[in-house]
Design an enzyme around this catalytic site. Structure first.
Site, PDB file in Angstrom:
ATOM      1  CD  GLN A   1       6.482   3.625  12.051  1.00  0.00           C
ATOM      2  OE1 GLN A   1       7.390   2.854  12.333  1.00  0.00           O
ATOM      3  NE2 GLN A   1       5.994   3.717  10.825  1.00  0.00           N
TER       4      GLN A   1
ATOM      5  CD  GLU B   1      -2.853   1.030   2.404  1.00  0.00           C
ATOM      6  OE1 GLU B   1      -3.576   0.018   2.395  1.00  0.00           O
ATOM      7  OE2 GLU B   1      -2.918   1.918   3.267  1.00  0.00           O
TER       8      GLU B   1
ATOM      9  CB  THR C   1      -4.387   5.708   0.995  1.00  0.00           C
ATOM     10  OG1 THR C   1      -3.454   6.762   0.813  1.00  0.00           O
ATOM     11  CG2 THR C   1      -3.710   4.508   1.611  1.00  0.00           C
TER      12      THR C   1
ATOM     13  CG  HIS D   1     -14.648   0.718  12.940  1.00  0.00           C
ATOM     14  ND1 HIS D   1     -15.540   1.671  13.353  1.00  0.00           N
ATOM     15  CD2 HIS D   1     -13.809   1.330  12.069  1.00  0.00           C
ATOM     16  CE1 HIS D   1     -15.271   2.815  12.729  1.00  0.00           C
ATOM     17  NE2 HIS D   1     -14.223   2.632  11.943  1.00  0.00           N
TER      18      HIS D   1
HETATM   19  P1  FAD Z   1     -17.803   0.798   7.505  1.00  0.00           P
HETATM   20  O1  FAD Z   1     -17.646  -0.566   6.965  1.00  0.00           O
HETATM   21  O2  FAD Z   1     -18.922   1.619   7.000  1.00  0.00           O
HETATM   22  O3  FAD Z   1     -17.885   0.673   9.094  1.00  0.00           O
HETATM   23  C1  FAD Z   1     -17.819   1.843   9.924  1.00  0.00           C
HETATM   24  C2  FAD Z   1     -18.512   1.555  11.253  1.00  0.00           C
HETATM   25  O4  FAD Z   1     -19.924   1.421  11.042  1.00  0.00           O
HETATM   26  C3  FAD Z   1     -18.073   0.265  11.942  1.00  0.00           C
HETATM   27  O5  FAD Z   1     -18.081   0.484  13.316  1.00  0.00           O
HETATM   28  C4  FAD Z   1     -19.150  -0.744  11.552  1.00  0.00           C
HETATM   29  O6  FAD Z   1     -19.298  -1.759  12.539  1.00  0.00           O
HETATM   30  C5  FAD Z   1     -20.376   0.138  11.445  1.00  0.00           C
HETATM   31  N1  FAD Z   1     -21.323  -0.302  10.403  1.00  0.00           N
HETATM   32  C6  FAD Z   1     -21.012  -0.694   9.151  1.00  0.00           C
HETATM   33  N2  FAD Z   1     -22.133  -0.996   8.462  1.00  0.00           N
HETATM   34  C7  FAD Z   1     -23.171  -0.787   9.297  1.00  0.00           C
HETATM   35  C8  FAD Z   1     -24.567  -0.909   9.176  1.00  0.00           C
HETATM   36  N3  FAD Z   1     -25.145  -1.306   8.043  1.00  0.00           N
HETATM   37  N4  FAD Z   1     -25.345  -0.620  10.271  1.00  0.00           N
HETATM   38  C9  FAD Z   1     -24.775  -0.188  11.428  1.00  0.00           C
HETATM   39  N5  FAD Z   1     -23.452  -0.046  11.608  1.00  0.00           N
HETATM   40  C10 FAD Z   1     -22.660  -0.345  10.550  1.00  0.00           C
HETATM   41  N6  FAD Z   1      -9.518   5.824   5.229  1.00  0.00           N
HETATM   42  C11 FAD Z   1      -9.389   6.779   4.264  1.00  0.00           C
HETATM   43  O7  FAD Z   1      -9.901   7.904   4.441  1.00  0.00           O
HETATM   44  N7  FAD Z   1      -8.693   6.542   3.097  1.00  0.00           N
HETATM   45  C12 FAD Z   1      -8.125   5.333   2.827  1.00  0.00           C
HETATM   46  O8  FAD Z   1      -7.512   5.152   1.780  1.00  0.00           O
HETATM   47  C13 FAD Z   1      -8.257   4.289   3.811  1.00  0.00           C
HETATM   48  N8  FAD Z   1      -7.752   3.048   3.577  1.00  0.00           N
HETATM   49  C14 FAD Z   1      -7.971   2.038   4.494  1.00  0.00           C
HETATM   50  C15 FAD Z   1      -7.513   0.747   4.211  1.00  0.00           C
HETATM   51  C16 FAD Z   1      -7.710  -0.296   5.114  1.00  0.00           C
HETATM   52  C17 FAD Z   1      -7.233  -1.681   4.784  1.00  0.00           C
HETATM   53  C18 FAD Z   1      -8.366  -0.037   6.362  1.00  0.00           C
HETATM   54  C19 FAD Z   1      -8.558  -1.134   7.367  1.00  0.00           C
HETATM   55  C20 FAD Z   1      -8.833   1.251   6.650  1.00  0.00           C
HETATM   56  C21 FAD Z   1      -8.651   2.298   5.732  1.00  0.00           C
HETATM   57  N9  FAD Z   1      -9.129   3.589   5.964  1.00  0.00           N
HETATM   58  C22 FAD Z   1      -8.976   4.591   5.020  1.00  0.00           C
HETATM   59  C23 FAD Z   1      -9.772   3.926   7.255  1.00  0.00           C
HETATM   60  C24 FAD Z   1     -11.306   3.767   7.219  1.00  0.00           C
HETATM   61  O9  FAD Z   1     -11.876   4.693   6.330  1.00  0.00           O
HETATM   62  C25 FAD Z   1     -11.827   3.992   8.640  1.00  0.00           C
HETATM   63  O10 FAD Z   1     -11.407   2.962   9.483  1.00  0.00           O
HETATM   64  C26 FAD Z   1     -13.313   4.258   8.802  1.00  0.00           C
HETATM   65  O11 FAD Z   1     -13.557   4.672  10.145  1.00  0.00           O
HETATM   66  C27 FAD Z   1     -14.212   3.046   8.557  1.00  0.00           C
HETATM   67  O12 FAD Z   1     -14.272   2.730   7.233  1.00  0.00           O
HETATM   68  P2  FAD Z   1     -15.015   1.374   6.752  1.00  0.00           P
HETATM   69  O13 FAD Z   1     -15.019   1.384   5.301  1.00  0.00           O
HETATM   70  O14 FAD Z   1     -14.441   0.200   7.452  1.00  0.00           O
HETATM   71  O15 FAD Z   1     -16.492   1.692   7.318  1.00  0.00           O
END
Ligand code: FAD
Length: 296
Positions: free
Chosen positions: A215, A16, A48, A152
């Site tokens: 870090q 990444e 990202t 999360h």
């Molecule tokens: P979601 O899957 O939407 O989940 C967010 C929260 O909502 C969780 O607590 C989940 O349990 C809850 N939730 C999900 N669906 C529902 C539902 N239907 N009903 C109720 N609750 C629900 N961030 C960036 O800005 N840019 C990046 O490039 C980036 N890359 C990443 C790459 C990886 C591998 C990882 C692990 C994280 C990355 N992130 C990035 C961080 C990420 O955007 C954050 O962790 C963010 O807070 C959650 O994103 P998500 O897509 O997992 O959210």
């Protein structure tokens, strides 16, 4: 190639990177990073997406460089927290026009001190984004999602987070990539429970070597992951010697990867932090094991 087709055949090795910060449209510094990573033969490189800022515009450009100039599969991250459907369609068309077939579909983090009313996004969760992309661009992209071995930070419990993860997979995520973790037991718990509730897509382990004590603490804070006693104490012991700390971090990440491979991990994703030499070091230390593990 769509990454899920690759994962159906064998485990993957991927890296990444992030778009250079404070460089506006000047992407020259990323060429060196990509060309060094390319020599390590990854299955894909992901880029990202910095929500709302200038770096978000560069994600598609950098993914295109990886795919069309270096001929390595690229995954574009895409977050939706502050994005309208109209803007999203433009971004997706740009990815399509650049021959990008893989998207890590994310919700993104709420900005600090945000006011819900200020956010322009049409989506609440990553699963909404998956549904929208699948509907608007059927079969165009291989979608993937993020997952959290240590839960999360907004979820009330590991089990609740897991149920939400299932919704993301049901909405179209063909594989998952984990948040970084330093204790492999959390990854094994995630795999075990995910399979039990019917999440059957590959789950790639995200590994980030921490090369200094500072870090390590920062990563643990921003990623909400625990630091095992053994890693913390080794870092503490060599606190005043940056080279020794780097060695500790590299050894530890190498150990994690060997353990994961010996347990049959679906893939290894190294968060390189745009430092190809770190990825190179880890790959050197796992040469024979990788030869055995990643063979077709
Ligand atoms: P979601 O899957 O939407 O989940 C967010 C929260 O909502 C969780 O607590 C989940 O349990 C809850 N939730 C999900 N669906 C529902 C539902 N239907 N009903 C109720 N609750 C629900 N961030 C960036 O800005 N840019 C990046 O490039 C980036 N890359 C990443 C790459 C990886 C591998 C990882 C692990 C994280 C990355 N992130 C990035 C961080 C990420 O955007 C954050 O962790 C963010 O807070 C959650 O994103 P998500 O897509 O997992 O959210």
């Amino acid at each position: 190639m769509k990454i899920n087709n690759l994962l159906n055949k064998r485990p993957t090795l991927s890296f990444e990177i992030f778009p250079p910060k404070n460089h506006g449209d000047d992407l020259s510094s990323i060429f060196l990073t990509i060309s060094q990573l390319a020599k390590l033969n990854p299955d894909f490189i992901s880029v990202t997406y910095g929500a709302g800022g200038s770096t978000s515009k560069n994600t598609a450009k950098i993914a295109s460089i990886i795919k069309n100039q270096y001929h390595i599969e690229a995954v574009a991250h895409l977050s939706c927290i502050d994005t309208s459907k109209e803007d999203l369609i433009d971004i997706l068309n740009e990815l399509k026009d650049n021959n990008i077939e893989n998207i890590l579909a994310l919700r993104g983090d709420y900005p600090q001190d945000y006011d819900q009313r200020d956010l322009q996004g049409d989506f609440k969760y990553a699963s909404d984004l998956n549904e929208f992309i699948s509907e608007q661009f059927p079969d165009q992209f291989c979608l993937s999602g993020a997952c959290y071995p240590e839960t999360h930070f907004e979820a009330e419990s590991f089990e609740q987070d897991l149920q939400n993860l299932k919704k993301k997979v049901d909405a179209g995520a063909k594989y998952l990539v984990t948040q970084l973790f330093f204790d492999n037991q959390y990854y094994y718990r995630l795999i075990k429970r995910a399979r039990q509730i019917g999440i059957n897509v590959p789950i790639i382990a995200g590994i980030m070597p921490a090369t200094s004590s500072k870090q390590l603490k920062r990563l643990s804070k921003i990623s909400d992951c625990s630091i095992p006693y053994s890693l913390a104490s080794m870092m503490e012991r060599f606190l005043d010697d940056p080279e020794a700390c780097k060695e500790v971090g590299l050894h530890y990440a190498t150990y994690q990867i060997i353990d994961l491979m010996s347990q049959g991990v679906d893939g290894i994703h190294i968060y390189t932090m745009n430092k190809p030499e770190i990825a190179e070091e880890i790959l050197k230390r796992t040469k024979a094991i990788r030869r055995e593990y990643f063979k077709d």
